[in-house]
Design an enzyme around this catalytic site. Structure first.
Site, mmCIF file in Angstrom:
data_model
loop_
_atom_site.group_PDB
_atom_site.id
_atom_site.type_symbol
_atom_site.label_atom_id
_atom_site.label_comp_id
_atom_site.label_asym_id
_atom_site.label_seq_id
_atom_site.Cartn_x
_atom_site.Cartn_y
_atom_site.Cartn_z
ATOM 1 N N LYS A 60 0.817 -1.194 0.000
ATOM 2 C CA LYS A 60 0.000 0.000 0.000
ATOM 3 C C LYS A 60 0.859 1.255 0.000
ATOM 4 O O LYS A 60 0.400 2.342 -0.308
ATOM 5 C CB LYS A 60 -0.903 0.020 1.255
ATOM 6 C CG LYS A 60 -1.873 -1.124 1.339
ATOM 7 C CD LYS A 60 -2.604 -1.031 2.700
ATOM 8 C CE LYS A 60 -3.433 -2.271 2.904
ATOM 9 N NZ LYS A 60 -3.993 -2.310 4.276
ATOM 10 N N ASP A 120 14.926 -0.532 0.868
ATOM 11 C CA ASP A 120 15.776 -0.673 2.048
ATOM 12 C C ASP A 120 16.884 -1.662 1.676
ATOM 13 O O ASP A 120 17.918 -1.280 1.136
ATOM 14 C CB ASP A 120 14.901 -1.143 3.210
ATOM 15 C CG ASP A 120 15.639 -1.164 4.530
ATOM 16 O OD1 ASP A 120 16.812 -0.792 4.554
ATOM 17 O OD2 ASP A 120 15.046 -1.560 5.553
ATOM 18 N N PHE A 169 13.889 4.587 10.630
ATOM 19 C CA PHE A 169 12.568 4.123 10.220
ATOM 20 C C PHE A 169 11.653 5.329 10.065
ATOM 21 O O PHE A 169 11.526 6.143 10.973
ATOM 22 C CB PHE A 169 11.994 3.139 11.245
ATOM 23 C CG PHE A 169 10.808 2.397 10.713
ATOM 24 C CD1 PHE A 169 10.978 1.314 9.874
ATOM 25 C CD2 PHE A 169 9.518 2.809 11.016
ATOM 26 C CE1 PHE A 169 9.882 0.643 9.336
ATOM 27 C CE2 PHE A 169 8.421 2.145 10.488
ATOM 28 C CZ PHE A 169 8.606 1.062 9.652
HETATM 29 P P1 5GP Z 1 13.410 -4.204 1.347
HETATM 30 O O1 5GP Z 1 13.039 -5.512 0.704
HETATM 31 O O2 5GP Z 1 13.904 -3.175 0.366
HETATM 32 O O3 5GP Z 1 14.335 -4.391 2.507
HETATM 33 O O4 5GP Z 1 12.074 -3.711 2.039
HETATM 34 C C1 5GP Z 1 11.311 -2.691 1.568
HETATM 35 C C2 5GP Z 1 9.992 -2.667 2.304
HETATM 36 O O5 5GP Z 1 10.200 -2.594 3.742
HETATM 37 C C3 5GP Z 1 9.252 -1.399 1.948
HETATM 38 O O6 5GP Z 1 8.431 -1.577 0.804
HETATM 39 C C4 5GP Z 1 8.488 -1.093 3.215
HETATM 40 O O7 5GP Z 1 7.285 -1.811 3.220
HETATM 41 C C5 5GP Z 1 9.362 -1.619 4.340
HETATM 42 N N1 5GP Z 1 10.218 -0.535 4.910
HETATM 43 C C6 5GP Z 1 11.565 -0.451 4.843
HETATM 44 N N2 5GP Z 1 12.008 0.658 5.467
HETATM 45 C C7 5GP Z 1 10.916 1.295 5.940
HETATM 46 C C8 5GP Z 1 10.721 2.521 6.688
HETATM 47 O O8 5GP Z 1 11.640 3.273 7.047
HETATM 48 N N3 5GP Z 1 9.425 2.841 6.984
HETATM 49 C C9 5GP Z 1 8.354 2.070 6.618
HETATM 50 N N4 5GP Z 1 7.140 2.491 6.989
HETATM 51 N N5 5GP Z 1 8.506 0.911 5.923
HETATM 52 C C10 5GP Z 1 9.767 0.528 5.593
#
Ligand code: 5GP
Length: 196
Positions: A60, A120, A169
């Site tokens: 979302k 991330d 975060f």
């Molecule tokens: P990745 O696979 O790149 O590690 O994870 C990305 C997902 O982790 C994002 O689409 C999001 O849902 C969640 N995420 C990573 N960092 C943050 C953050 O700082 N805030 C929030 N709300 N979600 C995050």
């Protein structure tokens, strides 16, 4: 509405953001977001001139960004949405991703731009990218509002990045904690840190 009726009845307390002890410093302001979204829209308009893109929003978190970005792109375009769930904790993905809601449209021969909220580790996007490439698009680009510095473990380029941010975060502008804060107009540090 009849005269004398309370127009604010039922509305949220307008100071709810300032009063929330878990919301920290503004990382990116609403004004900075608007300026950058407009730049990204201009860039995408130039890059996709003559080959209208299909925007694929990852639900979302990306819905607010996609809504603004789509209106900053001066091209005929289409949009579709998908939702993914990753195995792992709420924020630390294991890289194994399940498609919870799939696209309605066929990607064959299309110029696809995946719209993400935040990269991330990059593991979620890495999986998504491979899965979408297997559907035969003519081209596939990635546009993320945020990219955390120094966190990437994936082996692909992100063509459009709104902002590089420190690995705090963050919440707001579509990003949540347990479904809250998506309606903040700016991006803020969530002081309780990453939810487990
Ligand atoms: P990745 O696979 O790149 O590690 O994870 C990305 C997902 O982790 C994002 O689409 C999001 O849902 C969640 N995420 C990573 N960092 C943050 C953050 O700082 N805030 C929030 N709300 N979600 C995050």
């Amino acid at each position: 509405m009849t005269e004398g009726e309370d127009r604010t009845a039922g509305r949220q307390d307008p100071t709810w953001i300032a009063k929330d002890p878990l919301l920290g410093a503004v990382v990116v302001s609403a004004g900075q977001i608007a300026a950058r979204v407009s730049e990204l829209g201009e860039q995408i308009t130039k890059d996709f001139w003559g080959r209208p893109p299909l925007l694929v929003g990852v639900l979302k978190g990306a819905f607010v960004f996609l809504a603004d970005l789509a209106r900053a792109i001066e091209l005929p375009l289409e949009m579709d949405f998908m939702a993914v769930a990753s195995y792992g904790t709420a924020t630390k993905t294991s890289g194994v991703v399940r498609i919870v809601k799939d696209l309605d449209l066929d990607l064959t021969g299309r110029h696809v731009i995946v719209i993400e909220d935040i990269v991330d580790s990059g593991l979620t996007l890495s999986y998504l990218r491979k899965s979408l490439l297997a559907r035969g698009p003519e081209s596939l680009a990635i546009c993320t509002l945020l990219q955390k510095t120094g966190q990437q473990r994936a082996d692909f380029d992100v063509e459009y990045v709104g902002f590089e941010i420190a690995p705090d975060f963050v919440v707001g502008y579509g990003l949540d904690v347990a479904e809250r804060y998506r309606n903040l107009p700016d991006l803020r540090v969530y002081l309780a840190g990453e939810p487990e």
